[in-house]
Design a protein around this motif. Structure first.
Motif, PDB file in Angstrom:
ATOM      1  N   GLY A 166      -3.798  16.896   8.582  1.00 28.41           N
ATOM      2  CA  GLY A 166      -3.514  17.319   9.948  1.00 28.41           C
ATOM      3  C   GLY A 166      -3.757  18.787  10.224  1.00 28.41           C
ATOM      4  N   HIS A 167      -3.745  19.613   9.198  1.00 30.91           N
ATOM      5  CA  HIS A 167      -3.938  21.044   9.437  1.00 30.91           C
ATOM      6  C   HIS A 167      -5.283  21.328  10.089  1.00 30.91           C
ATOM      7  CE1 HIS A 167      -5.824  20.326   5.564  1.00 30.91           C
ATOM      8  NE2 HIS A 167      -6.415  21.509   5.633  1.00 30.91           N
ATOM      9  N   GLN A 168      -6.296  20.538   9.750  1.00 33.65           N
ATOM     10  CA  GLN A 168      -7.630  20.738  10.320  1.00 33.65           C
ATOM     11  C   GLN A 168      -7.712  20.303  11.780  1.00 33.65           C
ATOM     12  OE1 GLN A 168      -6.614  18.276   8.230  1.00 33.65           O
ATOM     13  NE2 GLN A 168      -8.282  16.915   7.698  1.00 33.65           N
ATOM     14  N   PHE A 169      -6.668  19.646  12.264  1.00 37.97           N
ATOM     15  CA  PHE A 169      -6.599  19.218  13.666  1.00 37.97           C
ATOM     16  C   PHE A 169      -5.491  19.949  14.428  1.00 37.97           C
ATOM     17  CE2 PHE A 169      -8.452  15.611  11.342  1.00 37.97           C
ATOM     18  CZ  PHE A 169      -9.648  15.482  12.039  1.00 37.97           C
ATOM     19  N   TYR A 170      -4.933  20.985  13.845  1.00 34.99           N
ATOM     20  CA  TYR A 170      -3.941  21.852  14.501  1.00 34.99           C
ATOM     21  C   TYR A 170      -2.684  21.093  14.932  1.00 34.99           C
ATOM     22  CZ  TYR A 170      -8.377  24.307  14.712  1.00 34.99           C
ATOM     23  OH  TYR A 170      -9.590  24.844  14.369  1.00 34.99           O
ATOM     24  N   VAL A 171      -2.218  20.185  14.065  1.00 38.25           N
ATOM     25  CA  VAL A 171      -1.077  19.336  14.441  1.00 38.25           C
ATOM     26  C   VAL A 171       0.226  20.112  14.606  1.00 38.25           C
ATOM     27  CG1 VAL A 171      -2.053  17.228  13.469  1.00 38.25           C
ATOM     28  CG2 VAL A 171      -0.573  18.696  12.038  1.00 38.25           C
ATOM     29  N   SER A 172       0.289  21.323  14.107  1.00 35.09           N
ATOM     30  CA  SER A 172       1.497  22.129  14.317  1.00 35.09           C
ATOM     31  C   SER A 172       1.636  22.547  15.775  1.00 35.09           C
ATOM     32  CB  SER A 172       1.476  23.377  13.431  1.00 35.09           C
ATOM     33  OG  SER A 172       1.537  23.005  12.076  1.00 35.09           O
ATOM     34  N   MET A 173       0.518  22.519  16.522  1.00 30.37           N
ATOM     35  CA  MET A 173       0.539  22.918  17.926  1.00 30.37           C
ATOM     36  C   MET A 173       0.461  21.725  18.876  1.00 30.37           C
ATOM     37  SD  MET A 173      -1.902  26.255  17.373  1.00 30.37           S
ATOM     38  CE  MET A 173      -2.731  26.008  18.882  1.00 30.37           C
ATOM     39  N   THR A 174      -0.375  20.736  18.525  1.00 34.63           N
ATOM     40  CA  THR A 174      -0.587  19.582  19.406  1.00 34.63           C
ATOM     41  C   THR A 174      -1.148  18.421  18.588  1.00 34.63           C
ATOM     42  OG1 THR A 174      -1.755  18.760  21.358  1.00 34.63           O
ATOM     43  CG2 THR A 174      -2.913  20.393  20.042  1.00 34.63           C
ATOM     44  N   LEU A 175      -0.922  17.203  19.051  1.00 30.37           N
ATOM     45  CA  LEU A 175      -1.508  16.029  18.404  1.00 30.37           C
ATOM     46  C   LEU A 175      -2.798  15.596  19.101  1.00 30.37           C
ATOM     47  CD1 LEU A 175       1.647  13.869  17.626  1.00 30.37           C
ATOM     48  CD2 LEU A 175       0.449  15.499  16.161  1.00 30.37           C
ATOM     49  N   GLU A 176      -3.151  16.273  20.151  1.00 23.10           N
ATOM     50  CA  GLU A 176      -4.302  15.903  20.970  1.00 23.10           C
ATOM     51  C   GLU A 176      -5.605  15.789  20.173  1.00 23.10           C
ATOM     52  OE1 GLU A 176      -6.884  18.003  24.504  1.00 23.10           O
ATOM     53  OE2 GLU A 176      -4.743  18.434  24.399  1.00 23.10           O
ATOM     54  N   HIS A 177      -5.901  16.772  19.338  1.00 23.41           N
ATOM     55  CA  HIS A 177      -7.155  16.769  18.572  1.00 23.41           C
ATOM     56  C   HIS A 177      -7.181  15.631  17.548  1.00 23.41           C
ATOM     57  CE1 HIS A 177      -7.980  20.612  20.412  1.00 23.41           C
ATOM     58  NE2 HIS A 177      -6.830  21.086  19.948  1.00 23.41           N
ATOM     59  N   LEU A 178      -6.063  15.406  16.887  1.00 26.98           N
ATOM     60  CA  LEU A 178      -5.959  14.334  15.895  1.00 26.98           C
ATOM     61  C   LEU A 178      -6.125  12.968  16.563  1.00 26.98           C
ATOM     62  CD1 LEU A 178      -5.250  13.486  12.938  1.00 26.98           C
ATOM     63  CD2 LEU A 178      -2.866  13.418  13.706  1.00 26.98           C
ATOM     64  N   TYR A 184       0.842  -1.192   0.000  1.00 31.05           N
ATOM     65  CA  TYR A 184       0.000   0.000   0.000  1.00 31.05           C
ATOM     66  C   TYR A 184       0.876   1.241   0.000  1.00 31.05           C
ATOM     67  CZ  TYR A 184      -3.667  -3.116   1.797  1.00 31.05           C
ATOM     68  OH  TYR A 184      -4.553  -4.134   1.980  1.00 31.05           O
ATOM     69  N   LEU A 185       0.299   2.327  -0.532  1.00 35.84           N
ATOM     70  CA  LEU A 185       0.916   3.642  -0.439  1.00 35.84           C
ATOM     71  C   LEU A 185      -0.085   4.564   0.240  1.00 35.84           C
ATOM     72  CD1 LEU A 185       3.037   5.864  -1.283  1.00 35.84           C
ATOM     73  CD2 LEU A 185       1.563   6.232  -3.244  1.00 35.84           C
ATOM     74  N   PHE A 186       0.380   5.277   1.261  1.00 40.14           N
ATOM     75  CA  PHE A 186      -0.425   6.304   1.913  1.00 40.14           C
ATOM     76  C   PHE A 186       0.271   7.643   1.719  1.00 40.14           C
ATOM     77  CE2 PHE A 186      -2.065   2.584   3.998  1.00 40.14           C
ATOM     78  CZ  PHE A 186      -3.389   2.888   4.242  1.00 40.14           C
ATOM     79  N   HIS A 187      -0.445   8.617   1.157  1.00 39.93           N
ATOM     80  CA  HIS A 187       0.088   9.970   0.974  1.00 39.93           C
ATOM     81  C   HIS A 187      -0.763  10.910   1.814  1.00 39.93           C
ATOM     82  CE1 HIS A 187       1.439  13.720  -0.643  1.00 39.93           C
ATOM     83  NE2 HIS A 187       2.261  13.123  -1.502  1.00 39.93           N
ATOM     84  N   ALA A 188      -0.134  11.572   2.783  1.00 36.18           N
ATOM     85  CA  ALA A 188      -0.859  12.396   3.749  1.00 36.18           C
ATOM     86  C   ALA A 188      -1.060  13.846   3.299  1.00 36.18           C
ATOM     87  CB  ALA A 188      -0.153  12.352   5.106  1.00 36.18           C
ATOM     88  N   GLY A 189      -1.130  14.071   2.003  1.00 37.21           N
ATOM     89  CA  GLY A 189      -1.575  15.365   1.503  1.00 37.21           C
ATOM     90  C   GLY A 189      -0.495  16.307   1.009  1.00 37.21           C
ATOM     91  N   SER A 207      -6.415  15.146   1.048  1.00 43.19           N
ATOM     92  CA  SER A 207      -6.219  16.531   0.651  1.00 43.19           C
ATOM     93  C   SER A 207      -5.501  17.297   1.751  1.00 43.19           C
ATOM     94  CB  SER A 207      -7.589  17.158   0.368  1.00 43.19           C
ATOM     95  OG  SER A 207      -7.435  18.433  -0.183  1.00 43.19           O
ATOM     96  N   GLY A 208      -4.521  18.095   1.354  1.00 40.16           N
ATOM     97  CA  GLY A 208      -3.795  18.935   2.302  1.00 40.16           C
ATOM     98  C   GLY A 208      -4.210  20.387   2.176  1.00 40.16           C
ATOM     99  N   ASN A 209      -3.591  21.236   2.958  1.00 40.98           N
ATOM    100  CA  ASN A 209      -3.947  22.652   2.935  1.00 40.98           C
ATOM    101  C   ASN A 209      -3.539  23.358   1.654  1.00 40.98           C
ATOM    102  OD1 ASN A 209      -1.273  22.227   4.207  1.00 40.98           O
ATOM    103  ND2 ASN A 209      -1.209  24.455   4.277  1.00 40.98           N
TER     104      ASN A 209
END
Length: 167
Positions: A84-96, A31-36, A57-59
């Motif tokens: 990940g941008h929609q879950f604010y991963v640049s600040m925390t992984l908590e939401h994701l 498999y290939l997974f591309h995260a945006g 889709s990414g930002n």
């Protein structure tokens, strides 16, 4: 279930030289997974992989048709992938992580930060392959992840780097 090998990439931003190096180095994989942040190159990525490919889709994917997230069952594991941008991963992984748990996923794949991250815990694996085009971690080497699931369902992973050639 046989051993499963997965190539995990992200943030290629229309430039595929390092993506092609990763393909050449790691084939065959299942498999290939591309995260945006493919920026319109979904077809090339799907075609080049030679296996089932999942892309979100990414930002920077303004005109793409990729979904914002995907959920895929692989053996006994459920993968949740979002840029990940929609879950604010640049600040925390908590939401994701909370979102993945609500979806009963035990493997999380995300991108956006351009910094590789891999943590395999007892009940969850969380990973970001970094960027093959614009790495931001110390040393700034393009990176991706090889994720493997063995015959017993055990998860292992490795961050791999593409070394820059000296001039």
């Amino acid at each position: 279930m046989k051993k499963t090998k997965i190539l995990v990439v992200s943030d290629t931003h229309k430039m595929h030289a390092n993506f092609e190096k990763a393909l050449e180095r790691e084939k065959p994989f299942d498999y290939l997974f591309h995260a945006g942040d493919v920026e319109g190159r979904e077809f090339e990525i799907e075609y080049g992989s030679g296996c089932p490919a999942y892309i979100v889709s990414g930002n920077n994917d303004f005109y793409g048709k990729a979904p914002m997230s995907v959920e895929i069952q692989i053996g006994t594991h459920k993968v949740f992938m979002a840029h990940g941008h929609q879950f604010y991963v640049s600040m925390t992984l908590e939401h994701l992580i909370r979102e993945a748990r609500e979806r009963n996923a035990d493997i999380i794949i995300f991108g956006h930060t351009h910094v590789p991250y891999l943590e395999i815990g007892r009940d969850m694996a969380v990973m970001n392959p970094g960027s093959l085009t614009y790495p931001r971690q110390e040393g700034r080497l393009p990176s991706y992840i090889i994720l493997e699931i063995d015959e017993n369902g055990k998860i292992s992973g490795e961050i791999k780097y593409i070394k820059k050639k000296l001039k």
